[in-house]
Design an enzyme around this catalytic site. Structure first.
Site, PDB file in Angstrom:
ATOM      1  CG  ASP A 249      15.569  10.442 -40.212  1.00 47.45           C
ATOM      2  OD1 ASP A 249      15.298  10.063 -41.355  1.00 47.45           O
ATOM      3  OD2 ASP A 249      16.676  10.894 -39.860  1.00 47.45           O
ATOM      4  CE  LYS A 271      17.378   5.996 -42.877  1.00 49.18           C
ATOM      5  NZ  LYS A 271      18.606   6.585 -43.376  1.00 49.18           N
ATOM      6  CG  MET A 384      23.584   5.362 -34.794  1.00 55.75           C
ATOM      7  SD  MET A 384      23.813   5.440 -36.566  1.00 55.75           S
ATOM      8  CE  MET A 384      25.076   6.688 -36.715  1.00 55.75           C
TER       9      MET A 384
HETATM   10  N1  SAH Z   1      21.650  13.470 -37.106  1.00 55.89           N
HETATM   11  C1  SAH Z   1      21.498  13.008 -35.740  1.00 55.89           C
HETATM   12  C2  SAH Z   1      22.181  11.684 -35.532  1.00 55.89           C
HETATM   13  C3  SAH Z   1      21.595  10.573 -36.336  1.00 55.89           C
HETATM   14  S1  SAH Z   1      22.292   9.026 -35.991  1.00 55.89           S
HETATM   15  C4  SAH Z   1      22.023  14.050 -34.769  1.00 55.89           C
HETATM   16  O1  SAH Z   1      22.646  15.018 -35.197  1.00 55.89           O
HETATM   17  O2  SAH Z   1      21.773  13.936 -33.573  1.00 55.89           O
HETATM   18  C5  SAH Z   1      21.210   8.402 -34.757  1.00 55.89           C
HETATM   19  C6  SAH Z   1      21.868   8.435 -33.406  1.00 55.89           C
HETATM   20  O3  SAH Z   1      21.847   9.729 -32.892  1.00 55.89           O
HETATM   21  C7  SAH Z   1      21.167   7.604 -32.371  1.00 55.89           C
HETATM   22  O4  SAH Z   1      21.531   6.252 -32.467  1.00 55.89           O
HETATM   23  C8  SAH Z   1      21.661   8.223 -31.094  1.00 55.89           C
HETATM   24  O5  SAH Z   1      22.962   7.799 -30.806  1.00 55.89           O
HETATM   25  C9  SAH Z   1      21.758   9.683 -31.487  1.00 55.89           C
HETATM   26  N2  SAH Z   1      20.545  10.412 -31.102  1.00 55.89           N
HETATM   27  C10 SAH Z   1      19.706  11.086 -31.899  1.00 55.89           C
HETATM   28  N3  SAH Z   1      18.711  11.655 -31.184  1.00 55.89           N
HETATM   29  C11 SAH Z   1      18.954  11.349 -29.904  1.00 55.89           C
HETATM   30  C12 SAH Z   1      18.284  11.637 -28.670  1.00 55.89           C
HETATM   31  N4  SAH Z   1      17.188  12.393 -28.615  1.00 55.89           N
HETATM   32  N5  SAH Z   1      18.804  11.141 -27.547  1.00 55.89           N
HETATM   33  C13 SAH Z   1      19.934  10.410 -27.555  1.00 55.89           C
HETATM   34  N6  SAH Z   1      20.585  10.106 -28.676  1.00 55.89           N
HETATM   35  C14 SAH Z   1      20.109  10.573 -29.833  1.00 55.89           C
END
Ligand code: SAH
Length: 463
Positions: A249, A271, A384
């Site tokens: 990703d 994406k 998100m």
């Molecule tokens: N599978 C991921 C989430 C994917 S959706 C998880 O479990 O964390 C993508 C969203 O995850 C981003 O828009 C943000 O809100 C959050 N996110 C993922 N990595 C992040 C990070 N390092 N810091 C802050 N938010 C994060």
């Protein structure tokens, strides 16, 4: 080389430790892994050592050491943490023919104890002749990570299977078979069916190798965590270590991609939220195609693959294509973020449940049970949620949420450029816009950072 490494047969032989405190305990913990007869001699004995004696793991002689105490001992440890006493007891042991080690006294010791990686019967001993204990520890940690914990069991079972595997031609084919066993099939068999699953797995593996069937592909759906490589699971690391293809990703950090096997093909299936993107069907097809080519594919997703990861669509594609897969969980952004503001996701008498919600879904801004969320004490982690901040703020206020409810935005969780922005529901916008967030951000509704003072400062900065 001033010390020559050997493996000493100690089963059934005596090892004597003089001393009953911490230093003795540290040595005993190692010695109890052996089948030697252990004797501890000291006038004062720590409770743990007494407990071990009660469990028949060692024998205690509850007095200061005397001549004759080390007769027939193979090894002797002076662990009194007292130089004078250690010198006295070492002289006795020496005269009685035992090999002597004085704890923390390299110069007067006849042998030293290495750092040990224990996968009995596979044992790795690491020594630096006392020069660099830090280095020994680092090497040990590295090996601990690389060698599956089930390696010992596998080695024992593998030994009984050696003759059967001799049907494979010597060289590459046999090596491939054993390497597949120790680092792939074996650990997986133990995980799936315990020790009893290993022999059947070995038999199947051997059949496959005899028939030289074309390699079958496999997909690991792996959680990469929030960005800090140290927050990867060991399973994720091992998968990266053996990957032929890594499809990742946009949010997966370069530091983590660094850990992929050097020869692996790295594909960015990024994406961007609202921007140009690779269609999910194309990603599914890409994963399937590489697995069908016989590759070990690691599908690397930010955080945990089961949280807003469109995992099910990929699983469905794999199932339709009959490809084997495994899910390796990761630390989701909410878990890492909440740790970094010193809070809990749930707390007695505050919130007995927590919601993971998304700011937008395929249809645009996502709708939620706003009325329930607006109740006092509710906690939600909003993924998100950058673009939808004003929408969420509006909905919650409309449904009667207290404008003073704490809201904390954490950008780039676990990365060097992490930012924590504490505000309130009333100020959520424009705080969010003014903060100019450029990295991924997660928003906690109903949680403030534990450090209230830092909190107040940050409020001023972004107001
Ligand atoms: N599978 C991921 C989430 C994917 S959706 C998880 O479990 O964390 C993508 C969203 O995850 C981003 O828009 C943000 O809100 C959050 N996110 C993922 N990595 C992040 C990070 N390092 N810091 C802050 N938010 C994060």
């Amino acid at each position: 080389m001033q010390h020559f490494p050997i493996f000493l047969a100690v089963a059934g032989r005596r090892i004597v430790v003089s001393g009953g405190g911490d230093a003795a305990m540290a040595k005993l913990r190692l010695l109890m892994k052996t089948e030697a007869h252990l004797t501890v001699i000291a006038s004062e004995i720590a409770p743990d050592i007494q407990k071990w004696a009660a469990q028949d793991k060692l024998t205690i002689i509850n007095r200061a050491m005397e001549p004759g105490d080390t007769l027939c001992a193979a090894l002797f440890y002076a662990a009194n943490e007292d130089d004078v006493e250690d010198a006295r007891v070492s002289a006795i042991a020496n005269a009685e023919g035992a090999l002597v080690n004085i704890v923390d006294n390299l110069a007067d010791s006849q042998f030293i104890t290495p750092a040990i990686v224990d996968r009995d019967p596979v044992t790795v001993a690491i020594g630096t002749e006392g020069a660099a204990p830090v280095l020994a520890r680092a090497i040990k940690a590295d090996l601990e990570e690389r060698l599956p914990t089930s390696l010992g069991i596998l080695a024992r079972i593998g030994k009984t299977f050696r003759h059967a595997a001799d049907v494979l031609p010597m060289g590459r084919k046999r090596r491939d078979f054993w390497s597949a066993f120790y680092f792939n099939t074996g650990p997986k068999a133990i995980e799936d069916a315990g020790e009893n699953g290993v022999i059947p797995a070995l038999e199947t593996l051997l059949d496959t190798h005899i028939m030289t069937k074309a390699r079958e592909g496999h997909v690991d759906l792996v959680g990469a965590g929030p960005g800090d490589p140290e927050l990867l699971t060991l399973k994720a690391r091992n998968a990266l270590d053996t990957a032929d293809v890594v499809i990742h990703d946009r949010l997966v950090t370069p530091e983590i991609l660094e850990l992929a096997r050097r020869e692996a093909i790295i594909i960015d299936a990024g994406k961007t939220g609202f921007g140009p993107s690779m269609k999910q069907e194309d990603i599914d097809a890409l994963i399937v195609q590489h697995a069908q080519d016989g590759h070990h594919v690691v599908r690397l997703k930010a955080g945990d693959p089961t949280v807003f990861g469109r995992l099910d669509e990929e699983i469905e594609a794999l199932e339709n294509a009959g490809i084997s897969y495994r899910i390796i969980p990761g630390i989701t952004a909410a878990s890492a973020a909440v740790a970094n503001i010193g809070q809990s996701l749930t707390k007695r008498q505050r919130n007995s449940s927590v919601r993971l919600i998304t700011g937008h879904d395929t249809k645009g801004y996502a709708d939620h049970d706003w009325r329930a969320l607006a109740r006092a004490g509710e906690v939600a982690a909003i993924y998100m949620g950058k673009k939808s901040a004003r929408f969420i703020q509006g909905r919650l206020l409309m449904h009667g949420a207290d404008p003073a409810t704490p809201v904390t935005i954490i950008e780039n969780v676990s990365r060097p450029d992490q930012r924590i922005i504490a505000t309130t529901l009333a100020e959520m916008e424009p705080t969010m816009t003014n903060a100019n967030l450029t990295g991924p951000a997660i928003t906690f509704y109903g949680l403030a950072p534990r450090d209230a003072q830092a909190n107040a400062l940050k409020l001023r900065e972004f107001a």
